[in-house]
Design a protein around this motif. Structure first.
Motif, PDB file in Angstrom:
ATOM      1  N   ASP A  17       3.482 -12.211  -5.045  1.00  0.00           N
ATOM      2  CA  ASP A  17       3.771 -11.040  -5.878  1.00  0.00           C
ATOM      3  C   ASP A  17       2.483 -10.269  -6.150  1.00  0.00           C
ATOM      4  OD1 ASP A  17       6.298 -12.146  -6.058  1.00  0.00           O
ATOM      5  OD2 ASP A  17       6.019 -12.904  -8.107  1.00  0.00           O
ATOM      6  N   LEU A  18       2.596  -8.960  -6.140  1.00  0.00           N
ATOM      7  CA  LEU A  18       1.452  -8.087  -6.413  1.00  0.00           C
ATOM      8  C   LEU A  18       1.820  -7.042  -7.471  1.00  0.00           C
ATOM      9  CD1 LEU A  18      -1.427  -6.865  -5.447  1.00  0.00           C
ATOM     10  CD2 LEU A  18      -0.009  -5.295  -4.120  1.00  0.00           C
ATOM     11  N   VAL A  19       0.962  -6.904  -8.466  1.00  0.00           N
ATOM     12  CA  VAL A  19       1.016  -5.776  -9.395  1.00  0.00           C
ATOM     13  C   VAL A  19      -0.345  -5.104  -9.306  1.00  0.00           C
ATOM     14  CG1 VAL A  19       1.325  -5.037 -11.779  1.00  0.00           C
ATOM     15  CG2 VAL A  19       2.576  -7.039 -10.945  1.00  0.00           C
ATOM     16  N   ALA A  20      -0.360  -3.837  -8.931  1.00  0.00           N
ATOM     17  CA  ALA A  20      -1.629  -3.123  -8.742  1.00  0.00           C
ATOM     18  C   ALA A  20      -1.530  -1.733  -9.332  1.00  0.00           C
ATOM     19  CB  ALA A  20      -2.001  -3.053  -7.271  1.00  0.00           C
ATOM     20  N   ARG A  21      -2.603  -1.284  -9.961  1.00  0.00           N
ATOM     21  CA  ARG A  21      -2.632  -0.006 -10.678  1.00  0.00           C
ATOM     22  C   ARG A  21      -3.607   0.948 -10.018  1.00  0.00           C
ATOM     23  NH1 ARG A  21      -5.890   2.160 -14.685  1.00  0.00           N
ATOM     24  NH2 ARG A  21      -4.866   3.549 -16.195  1.00  0.00           N
ATOM     25  N   LYS A  22      -3.171   2.195  -9.816  1.00  0.00           N
ATOM     26  CA  LYS A  22      -4.035   3.221  -9.270  1.00  0.00           C
ATOM     27  C   LYS A  22      -4.970   3.710 -10.375  1.00  0.00           C
ATOM     28  CE  LYS A  22      -3.769   7.378  -6.375  1.00  0.00           C
ATOM     29  NZ  LYS A  22      -2.809   8.264  -5.663  1.00  0.00           N
ATOM     30  N   PRO A  23      -6.263   3.714 -10.146  1.00  0.00           N
ATOM     31  CA  PRO A  23      -7.182   4.130 -11.216  1.00  0.00           C
ATOM     32  C   PRO A  23      -6.845   5.543 -11.722  1.00  0.00           C
ATOM     33  CG  PRO A  23      -8.389   3.131  -9.404  1.00  0.00           C
ATOM     34  CD  PRO A  23      -6.967   3.297  -8.926  1.00  0.00           C
ATOM     35  N   ALA A  24      -6.967   5.710 -13.023  1.00  0.00           N
ATOM     36  CA  ALA A  24      -6.652   7.010 -13.644  1.00  0.00           C
ATOM     37  C   ALA A  24      -7.748   8.007 -13.323  1.00  0.00           C
ATOM     38  CB  ALA A  24      -6.501   6.830 -15.142  1.00  0.00           C
ATOM     39  N   PRO A  69      -2.112   8.920 -10.668  1.00  0.00           N
ATOM     40  CA  PRO A  69      -3.186   8.135 -11.272  1.00  0.00           C
ATOM     41  C   PRO A  69      -2.649   7.351 -12.474  1.00  0.00           C
ATOM     42  CG  PRO A  69      -3.963  10.333 -10.736  1.00  0.00           C
ATOM     43  CD  PRO A  69      -2.476  10.341 -10.519  1.00  0.00           C
ATOM     44  N   GLY A  70      -2.974   6.084 -12.523  1.00  0.00           N
ATOM     45  CA  GLY A  70      -2.455   5.224 -13.578  1.00  0.00           C
ATOM     46  C   GLY A  70      -1.129   4.581 -13.234  1.00  0.00           C
ATOM     47  N   GLY A  71      -0.520   4.986 -12.133  1.00  0.00           N
ATOM     48  CA  GLY A  71       0.747   4.409 -11.705  1.00  0.00           C
ATOM     49  C   GLY A  71       0.562   3.048 -11.059  1.00  0.00           C
ATOM     50  N   ARG A  72       1.676   2.334 -10.877  1.00  0.00           N
ATOM     51  CA  ARG A  72       1.597   0.955 -10.375  1.00  0.00           C
ATOM     52  C   ARG A  72       2.493   0.714  -9.175  1.00  0.00           C
ATOM     53  NH1 ARG A  72       0.624   0.317 -15.861  1.00  0.00           N
ATOM     54  NH2 ARG A  72      -1.047  -1.171 -16.378  1.00  0.00           N
ATOM     55  N   ILE A  73       2.042  -0.206  -8.350  1.00  0.00           N
ATOM     56  CA  ILE A  73       2.837  -0.761  -7.257  1.00  0.00           C
ATOM     57  C   ILE A  73       3.300  -2.150  -7.669  1.00  0.00           C
ATOM     58  CG2 ILE A  73       2.664  -1.774  -4.949  1.00  0.00           C
ATOM     59  CD1 ILE A  73       0.907   0.618  -4.183  1.00  0.00           C
ATOM     60  N   PHE A  96      -4.956  -3.223  -0.630  1.00  0.00           N
ATOM     61  CA  PHE A  96      -4.906  -2.513  -1.913  1.00  0.00           C
ATOM     62  C   PHE A  96      -6.250  -2.555  -2.637  1.00  0.00           C
ATOM     63  CE2 PHE A  96      -0.543  -3.717  -0.886  1.00  0.00           C
ATOM     64  CZ  PHE A  96       0.075  -2.479  -0.975  1.00  0.00           C
ATOM     65  N   ALA A  97      -7.328  -2.583  -1.865  1.00  0.00           N
ATOM     66  CA  ALA A  97      -8.672  -2.688  -2.433  1.00  0.00           C
ATOM     67  C   ALA A  97      -9.035  -1.499  -3.312  1.00  0.00           C
ATOM     68  CB  ALA A  97      -9.694  -2.843  -1.308  1.00  0.00           C
ATOM     69  N   ASP A  98      -8.416  -0.339  -3.084  1.00  0.00           N
ATOM     70  CA  ASP A  98      -8.724   0.847  -3.886  1.00  0.00           C
ATOM     71  C   ASP A  98      -7.979   0.865  -5.212  1.00  0.00           C
ATOM     72  OD1 ASP A  98     -10.449   1.770  -1.945  1.00  0.00           O
ATOM     73  OD2 ASP A  98      -8.930   3.037  -0.980  1.00  0.00           O
ATOM     74  N   LEU A  99      -7.089  -0.089  -5.416  1.00  0.00           N
ATOM     75  CA  LEU A  99      -6.344  -0.186  -6.669  1.00  0.00           C
ATOM     76  C   LEU A  99      -6.921  -1.312  -7.526  1.00  0.00           C
ATOM     77  CD1 LEU A  99      -2.611   0.196  -5.514  1.00  0.00           C
ATOM     78  CD2 LEU A  99      -4.333   1.960  -5.901  1.00  0.00           C
ATOM     79  N   GLU A 100      -6.569  -1.303  -8.798  1.00  0.00           N
ATOM     80  CA  GLU A 100      -6.924  -2.400  -9.696  1.00  0.00           C
ATOM     81  C   GLU A 100      -5.813  -3.448  -9.593  1.00  0.00           C
ATOM     82  OE1 GLU A 100      -7.131  -0.529 -13.500  1.00  0.00           O
ATOM     83  OE2 GLU A 100      -8.737   0.841 -12.900  1.00  0.00           O
ATOM     84  N   ILE A 101      -6.119  -4.578  -8.997  1.00  0.00           N
ATOM     85  CA  ILE A 101      -5.113  -5.626  -8.834  1.00  0.00           C
ATOM     86  C   ILE A 101      -4.979  -6.390 -10.150  1.00  0.00           C
ATOM     87  CG2 ILE A 101      -4.490  -7.739  -7.617  1.00  0.00           C
ATOM     88  CD1 ILE A 101      -5.722  -6.552  -5.103  1.00  0.00           C
ATOM     89  N   GLU A 102      -3.852  -6.221 -10.796  1.00  0.00           N
ATOM     90  CA  GLU A 102      -3.612  -6.831 -12.104  1.00  0.00           C
ATOM     91  C   GLU A 102      -2.961  -8.208 -11.983  1.00  0.00           C
ATOM     92  OE1 GLU A 102      -3.029  -2.869 -14.856  1.00  0.00           O
ATOM     93  OE2 GLU A 102      -1.246  -3.663 -13.860  1.00  0.00           O
TER      94      GLU A 102
END
Length: 201
Positions: free
Chosen positions: A194-201, A128-132, A165-171
């Protein structure tokens, strides 16, 4: 598929170079806050080794034994530790919440079914809170012909990544054209996304 990559990597030169991907390096602010990273389908290891050089504990996965051997050799030359694993991503048991960062750079070998499995596994592997961090080619790349697959269904669109990646926060989700030079494998003007996406904490 591994036979194809074994044959392609069976040269002293690094097909995609020894320099890390420019998009990955541009995310150094994110990388610097991470302790663990998973580099998916990392080939000859250029990105995994760079992540290790930033001080992360890195696991790199690839289906090519030749690629894994070259990744280990590159890590040894650079003086960093790299947990390089020979893995077929079809049916791979992705770990649960194991990594701060998952990196996927030009992993466009998978058909849509396997790609969905890989994308789901990448999300599962994030804490949780990690990024792709993901970079790939768009359909417009077919006209450039400067690297990547020739099959349209292996290329990425904005809509496809938003859905995957709809379940992640796309930054960040950025589509653009740029000149790239990555060994002899990716050379010239390229249609990138390019994609930066964060898993919700």
């Amino acid at each position: 598929m591994s036979d194809f990559w074994d044959e392609r990597y069976a040269t002293e030169a690094y097909v995609f170079g020894e320099v890390p991907n420019a998009f990955l390096v541009s995310q150094q602010g994110i990388v610097g806050r991470c302790r663990t990273a998973l580099a998916v389908a990392d080939g000859e290891g250029r990105n995994g080794v760079w992540l290790a050089e930033q001080g992360l504990a890195v696991t790199t996965l690839d289906a090519s034994a030749v690629g894994i051997g070259k990744a280990r050799a590159l890590a040894a030359r650079r003086g960093v530790a790299l947990d390089a694993r020979l893995v077929d991503l079809a049916g791979y048991a992705w770990p649960e919440a194991a990594y701060d960062l998952v990196v996927a750079i030009f992993i466009q070998f998978a058909d849509p079914v396997l790609r969905d499995e890989i994308f789901a596994g990448m999300q599962r592997a994030l804490v949780p809170g990690g990024r792709i961090l993901l970079e790939g080619y768009r359909p417009e790349q077919l006209a450039f012909g400067t690297g990547g697959p020739r099959q349209l269904d292996k290329l990425y669109t904005r809509e496809m990544l938003e859905a995957a990646f709809a379940d992640l926060e796309i930054e960040q989700l950025r589509a653009y054209d740029a000149e790239i030079v990555e060994g002899t494998g990716h050379v010239g003007m390229s249609a990138l996304i390019d994609l930066v996406a964060r898993k919700p904490a």
